[in-house]
Each structure stands twice: as C-alpha cells, then as structure tokens.
Scaffold this motif. Structure first.
Motif, PDB file in Angstrom:
ATOM      1  N   ILE A  86      54.371  25.092  17.817  1.00  0.00           N
ATOM      2  CA  ILE A  86      53.254  25.465  17.801  1.00  0.00           C
ATOM      3  C   ILE A  86      52.279  24.313  17.835  1.00  0.00           C
ATOM      4  CG2 ILE A  86      53.377  24.330  14.912  1.00  0.00           C
ATOM      5  CD1 ILE A  86      55.997  25.092  13.486  1.00  0.00           C
ATOM      6  N   ILE A  87      51.242  25.108  17.861  1.00  0.00           N
ATOM      7  CA  ILE A  87      50.182  24.415  18.318  1.00  0.00           C
ATOM      8  C   ILE A  87      48.778  23.859  17.286  1.00  0.00           C
ATOM      9  CG2 ILE A  87      48.572  24.802  19.942  1.00  0.00           C
ATOM     10  CD1 ILE A  87      50.339  26.825  21.275  1.00  0.00           C
ATOM     11  N   GLY A  88      48.581  22.703  17.106  1.00  0.00           N
ATOM     12  CA  GLY A  88      47.374  21.934  16.620  1.00  0.00           C
ATOM     13  C   GLY A  88      46.449  21.560  17.255  1.00  0.00           C
ATOM     14  N   MET A  89      45.036  22.079  16.648  1.00  0.00           N
ATOM     15  CA  MET A  89      44.271  22.250  16.982  1.00  0.00           C
ATOM     16  C   MET A  89      43.154  20.470  17.046  1.00  0.00           C
ATOM     17  SD  MET A  89      43.008  25.398  18.162  1.00  0.00           S
ATOM     18  CE  MET A  89      44.642  26.084  17.849  1.00  0.00           C
ATOM     19  N   ASP A  90      43.762  19.860  16.383  1.00  0.00           N
ATOM     20  CA  ASP A  90      43.185  17.928  16.824  1.00  0.00           C
ATOM     21  C   ASP A  90      44.853  17.567  16.258  1.00  0.00           C
ATOM     22  OD1 ASP A  90      43.372  17.475  14.035  1.00  0.00           O
ATOM     23  OD2 ASP A  90      41.543  18.529  13.299  1.00  0.00           O
ATOM     24  N   ASP A  91      43.863  16.054  16.638  1.00  0.00           N
ATOM     25  CA  ASP A  91      44.693  14.858  16.754  1.00  0.00           C
ATOM     26  C   ASP A  91      45.207  14.696  15.159  1.00  0.00           C
ATOM     27  OD1 ASP A  91      45.081  14.589  19.481  1.00  0.00           O
ATOM     28  OD2 ASP A  91      42.614  13.065  19.237  1.00  0.00           O
ATOM     29  N   GLN A  92      44.495  15.172  14.425  1.00  0.00           N
ATOM     30  CA  GLN A  92      45.333  15.296  12.902  1.00  0.00           C
ATOM     31  C   GLN A  92      46.024  16.263  12.874  1.00  0.00           C
ATOM     32  OE1 GLN A  92      44.746  12.355  10.371  1.00  0.00           O
ATOM     33  NE2 GLN A  92      45.944  13.323   9.859  1.00  0.00           N
ATOM     34  N   ASN A  93      45.807  17.407  13.032  1.00  0.00           N
ATOM     35  CA  ASN A  93      47.050  18.747  12.835  1.00  0.00           C
ATOM     36  C   ASN A  93      48.471  18.352  13.286  1.00  0.00           C
ATOM     37  OD1 ASN A  93      44.332  20.981  13.611  1.00  0.00           O
ATOM     38  ND2 ASN A  93      45.050  19.719  11.733  1.00  0.00           N
ATOM     39  N   ILE A  94      47.996  16.917  14.448  1.00  0.00           N
ATOM     40  CA  ILE A  94      49.576  17.094  15.461  1.00  0.00           C
ATOM     41  C   ILE A  94      49.735  15.681  14.619  1.00  0.00           C
ATOM     42  CG2 ILE A  94      50.269  15.860  17.158  1.00  0.00           C
ATOM     43  CD1 ILE A  94      48.981  18.698  18.042  1.00  0.00           C
ATOM     44  N   ARG A  95      49.697  14.592  14.025  1.00  0.00           N
ATOM     45  CA  ARG A  95      49.315  14.053  12.720  1.00  0.00           C
ATOM     46  C   ARG A  95      50.548  14.500  11.955  1.00  0.00           C
ATOM     47  NH1 ARG A  95      45.100  11.676  14.805  1.00  0.00           N
ATOM     48  NH2 ARG A  95      44.031  11.310  13.362  1.00  0.00           N
ATOM     49  N   ASP A  96      50.013  15.545  11.469  1.00  0.00           N
ATOM     50  CA  ASP A  96      50.146  15.418   9.378  1.00  0.00           C
ATOM     51  C   ASP A  96      51.189  16.825  10.088  1.00  0.00           C
ATOM     52  OD1 ASP A  96      48.340  15.329   8.643  1.00  0.00           O
ATOM     53  OD2 ASP A  96      47.163  16.908   8.572  1.00  0.00           O
ATOM     54  N   LEU A  97      51.409  18.121  11.813  1.00  0.00           N
ATOM     55  CA  LEU A  97      52.547  18.591  11.866  1.00  0.00           C
ATOM     56  C   LEU A  97      53.945  17.627  11.842  1.00  0.00           C
ATOM     57  CD1 LEU A  97      50.630  21.086  14.027  1.00  0.00           C
ATOM     58  CD2 LEU A  97      52.119  22.013  11.772  1.00  0.00           C
TER      59      LEU A  97
END
Length: 158
Positions: A86-97
């Motif tokens: 599951i590959i997030g585009m930005d740091d906020q996506n990563i934190r949310d995931l």
C-alpha cells in the motif's frame, strides 16, 4: 499468485490514479500483466465514483497514460488484507495509513512512493497538484514515472 499493489492519495483523483495508470502501462510494456494486480484509492471518500481530475487526465494522456479508474475510498478492513503493498503519495497519507493499520503485518505493507525514485532526489512526497498549475501536474507525472520504474525494478529483481 499476483503481486497486489494499491496506490493511495487524499482524494484518489490526481496522484494515485496516475500512479495506477503509469504502473499498469509499465507492467504491460514489460509483459508482466499476469503478475500484478494494480489499483488506487483515497484516504477520503469525497470523490468516490468520480473519474480522475480532468487536468490530470489531460497531462497524462499526452504521455500515453489512460486514467480510466473511478475514485474510491480506502477501506482498511478489506484493503490491508487484499493488498501486498500500500503505497502512499505523501507523509500525511503514510501517517493516516499507519494510524489505520491494526497490526505490524499491516504496517509493514505501507510504503512511500518517493522512496522508489531513482533519478529524482525528491524524497519528501509527491506534491498534490490540485490547486496548482500545469507545472504541478507535470512534476507529479515526472516523479511517478521515476518512482514506478524504481518500484518495478525492485520487485522484479527480488
């Protein structure tokens, strides 16, 4: 068994559908279609059922990418079990995931798109082009092409 990859951004109308389309293009170009299942989703469901942003589609089509997927929301209960990466585009996506992950196994499936860049040293994130101009959409496509190539090279050389 197919390697299952899910690309994530906030609304699933610019960055993640572009990553999905570019990955599908590269996979097809390398004759690897039988080895991969590729999809995209958004942290939010604001745009569920909508096609990709028209401006993003316009820039992508000039490079030969067809953004045909419809936006959908990320569903942690299903998507963490259904996908290998599951590959997030930005740091906020990563934190949310990471916040939505309920186990170490789920957390270990989360990656950041720019970590796969080979040519660009743009490590922060794939910036959201939604409120910007043409150059923002072009930068997103440049970064995604680089990162997708790096991702695919890494997966194929494992």
């Amino acid at each position: 068994m197919k390697k299952r990859i899910l690309f994530i951004c906030l609304g699933n109308i610019c960055r993640s559908p572009s990553a999905e389309a570019i990955m599908k293009y590269y996979v097809k170009d390398r004759g690897l279609e039988e080895q991969y299942y590729i999809d995209s989703a958004g942290i939010s469901g604001y745009h569920s059922g909508d096609p990709a942003d028209r401006r993003m589609q316009s820039h992508a089509i000039r490079r030969g990418y067809d953004l045909t997927s419809l936006s959908r929301k990320f569903y942690p209960d299903a998507d963490f079990s259904d996908f290998d990466m599951i590959i997030g585009m930005d740091d906020q996506n990563i934190r949310d995931l990471q916040r939505m992950a309920t186990s170490e196994e789920e957390k270990n499936k989360i990656f950041k798109m720019t970590d796969f860049c080979q040519r660009f040293s743009y490590r922060d994130s794939v910036p959201d082009p939604y409120y910007g101009g043409d150059s923002g959409f072009e930068l997103v496509l440049d970064l995604l092409e680089d990162a997708v190539e790096g991702l695919l090279d890494q997966l194929e050389n494992k």
